[in-house]
Design an enzyme around this catalytic site. Sequence first.
Site, PDB file in Angstrom:
ATOM      1  N   LYS A 115       0.831  -1.210   0.000  1.00  0.00           N
ATOM      2  CA  LYS A 115       0.000   0.000   0.000  1.00  0.00           C
ATOM      3  C   LYS A 115       0.863   1.257   0.000  1.00  0.00           C
ATOM      4  CE  LYS A 115      -4.401  -1.750   0.976  1.00  0.00           C
ATOM      5  NZ  LYS A 115      -5.677  -1.782   1.623  1.00  0.00           N
ATOM      6  N   LYS A 197      -3.759  -9.887  -6.389  1.00  0.00           N
ATOM      7  CA  LYS A 197      -5.054 -10.131  -5.741  1.00  0.00           C
ATOM      8  C   LYS A 197      -6.146  -9.230  -6.322  1.00  0.00           C
ATOM      9  CE  LYS A 197      -6.613  -8.599  -1.182  1.00  0.00           C
ATOM     10  NZ  LYS A 197      -6.192  -7.952   0.042  1.00  0.00           N
ATOM     11  N   LYS A 200     -10.752  -4.295  -4.010  1.00  0.00           N
ATOM     12  CA  LYS A 200     -11.763  -3.241  -4.194  1.00  0.00           C
ATOM     13  C   LYS A 200     -11.155  -1.964  -4.745  1.00  0.00           C
ATOM     14  CE  LYS A 200     -13.495  -3.958   0.384  1.00  0.00           C
ATOM     15  NZ  LYS A 200     -12.208  -4.051   1.070  1.00  0.00           N
TER      16      LYS A 200
HETATM   17  N1  AQP Z   1      -8.952 -11.409  -3.671  1.00  0.00           N
HETATM   18  C1  AQP Z   1      -9.289 -11.981  -2.542  1.00  0.00           C
HETATM   19  N2  AQP Z   1      -9.392 -13.330  -2.453  1.00  0.00           N
HETATM   20  C2  AQP Z   1      -9.759 -13.922  -1.279  1.00  0.00           C
HETATM   21  N3  AQP Z   1     -10.038 -13.231  -0.158  1.00  0.00           N
HETATM   22  C3  AQP Z   1      -9.948 -11.895  -0.191  1.00  0.00           C
HETATM   23  N4  AQP Z   1     -10.155 -10.920   0.723  1.00  0.00           N
HETATM   24  C4  AQP Z   1      -9.933  -9.720   0.161  1.00  0.00           C
HETATM   25  N5  AQP Z   1      -9.593  -9.862  -1.122  1.00  0.00           N
HETATM   26  C5  AQP Z   1      -9.579 -11.202  -1.381  1.00  0.00           C
HETATM   27  C6  AQP Z   1     -10.587 -11.169   2.080  1.00  0.00           C
HETATM   28  O1  AQP Z   1     -11.657 -10.266   2.358  1.00  0.00           O
HETATM   29  C7  AQP Z   1     -11.612  -9.907   3.745  1.00  0.00           C
HETATM   30  C8  AQP Z   1     -11.792  -8.440   3.904  1.00  0.00           C
HETATM   31  O2  AQP Z   1     -10.786  -7.712   3.333  1.00  0.00           O
HETATM   32  P1  AQP Z   1     -10.662  -6.157   3.649  1.00  0.00           P
HETATM   33  O3  AQP Z   1     -11.591  -5.376   2.846  1.00  0.00           O
HETATM   34  O4  AQP Z   1     -10.753  -5.912   5.103  1.00  0.00           O
HETATM   35  O5  AQP Z   1      -9.199  -5.853   3.263  1.00  0.00           O
HETATM   36  P2  AQP Z   1      -8.391  -6.307   2.052  1.00  0.00           P
HETATM   37  O6  AQP Z   1      -7.911  -7.715   2.250  1.00  0.00           O
HETATM   38  O7  AQP Z   1      -7.327  -5.263   1.881  1.00  0.00           O
HETATM   39  O8  AQP Z   1      -9.430  -6.290   0.825  1.00  0.00           O
HETATM   40  P3  AQP Z   1      -9.315  -5.504  -0.527  1.00  0.00           P
HETATM   41  O9  AQP Z   1     -10.515  -5.834  -1.343  1.00  0.00           O
HETATM   42  O10 AQP Z   1      -7.974  -5.749  -1.146  1.00  0.00           O
HETATM   43  O11 AQP Z   1      -9.463  -4.005  -0.049  1.00  0.00           O
HETATM   44  P4  AQP Z   1      -8.565  -2.766  -0.385  1.00  0.00           P
HETATM   45  O12 AQP Z   1      -8.509  -2.693  -1.904  1.00  0.00           O
HETATM   46  O13 AQP Z   1      -9.268  -1.604   0.239  1.00  0.00           O
HETATM   47  O14 AQP Z   1      -7.227  -3.024   0.224  1.00  0.00           O
HETATM   48  C9  AQP Z   1     -10.325 -10.447   4.310  1.00  0.00           C
HETATM   49  O15 AQP Z   1     -10.611 -11.613   5.076  1.00  0.00           O
HETATM   50  C10 AQP Z   1      -9.518 -10.785   3.111  1.00  0.00           C
HETATM   51  O16 AQP Z   1      -8.653 -11.872   3.354  1.00  0.00           O
END
Ligand code: AQP
Length: 334
Positions: A115, A197, A200
Site C-alpha cells: 500500500k 489479488k 476493491k
Molecule cells: N482477492 C481476494 N481473495 C480472497 N479473499 C480476499 N479478501 C480480500 N480480497 C480477497 C478477504 O476479504 C476480507 C476483507 O478484506 P478487507 O476489505 O478488510 O481488506 P483487504 O484484504 O485489503 O481487501 P481488498 O478488497 O484488497 O481491499 P482494499 O482494496 O481496500 O485493500 C479479508 O478476510 C480478506 O482476506
Amino acid sequence: MDNVRKTAFSGVQPTGRITLGNYLGAIRNWRPLQDEYNCLYCVVDLHSLTVTQVPAELRKNTMDLVALYIACGIDPDKSSLFIQSHVHEHAELTWILDTIAYVGEMNRMTQFKDKSRKHADNINMGLMNYPVLMASDILLYQTDLVPVGKDQLQHLELARNLAERFNNRYSPTFVVPEALCFQNGCSIKSLQEPTAKMSKSDPNENAVITLFDDPDTIRRKLRRAVTDCCSEVRFAEDKPAISNLLTIYSLTADESIADAEKRFDGCGYGVFKDAVADAVISVVEPIQREQKRLAADKSYLENVLKQGAEQAERTARKTLDKVYRKIGLIGRVR
Ligand code: AQP
C-alpha cells in the site's frame, strides 16, 4: 454471549464496492459459523481511513456493506453485526498494543509495503498501524477463530504474537486466536493481472467483479479477462489466468476443479468464460436483490447496528478494563 461456545470475529473494510474476492474468500464463509460460534461481524470503517476516502462515499459504502452482510446470510439475531467506530474500545486497545508492537515488525508487513507503493503520496501512520488495529479488533473479543482470506494471514500472525507477548509480560489475558481459511485459503486474483489479488481499490474496473455489478457487466468483464497461452481449460501454475477463472467457477458453480476441467475439455476459452459468467451471476443476483431491499430500510439497519454495538461493547469493555488493570492504569469508578 454464550460462554460455552467459542468466538469467531471477522470484518471487511468499506473501502469501495465489495469484490467477488471479498465474498468468496471471506464473507460467504461466515454464515455457517453462526450456529456453532459466538460470531461478531464488523464493518471496519476505521481501517478504511488509512487510504483517502470521500466522506459521503464512505458513509454510503458503510451502510451498503451492513445490508450486504445480512443479504449474504448474516443473521443479526445470531451474530453481533456492528460498525467498528461504534465501539471505541477498538481504538483504545490499539494504543496499548502499539506500546508492545515493534516498528521493525510493522515495517515487514507485506500489505504495508504494497500500500505504501500504491499510495506513495499518503504513507500515513495509520497505514503502518493497520495490523495493530486489526489485532485489537480480534483480541478485544477473546476471539478463538478468525475466518480470513490467505492475504490476511500475516496480520493474524501479528495478532497472535501481540497476544502472547502481552500474556507473557503481564499474565494470561488474551485468547491467542487461530486463522480459519476456507477452500485451502483461496485467493481470487485480478482479471487483468492474474498474479495480483482482486482488490476493491484496484483503479482498473475490468480487473474486478463487484457484488454490485449487473449481469451484463459481469459477463463483459469475464469475456475481457486475460487468458494464458493455448486454449486448454486446465488448472496449472503456468496458467494463472485460467486457474483463477477455474477457482471462481468451482466456488460459484459448486463443482470441483477436476470436474470442471473435464466439463470444459476441448471447449475453448469463449464457452468456458460464458459458463463462469453464468455461475457468478447465479450467485450474485439474489444477493443483490436482497441487499437493495435491505439498504432501503434505514431504520431496520440502524436498529441492527445499535443492538450489535451494545452486544460487542459489553465484551470489549470487560477485556479493556482487564488490560488497563494489568498494565497499572487506575480503573475508573463507575
Ligand atoms: N482477492 C481476494 N481473495 C480472497 N479473499 C480476499 N479478501 C480480500 N480480497 C480477497 C478477504 O476479504 C476480507 C476483507 O478484506 P478487507 O476489505 O478488510 O481488506 P483487504 O484484504 O485489503 O481487501 P481488498 O478488497 O484488497 O481491499 P482494499 O482494496 O481496500 O485493500 C479479508 O478476510 C480478506 O482476506
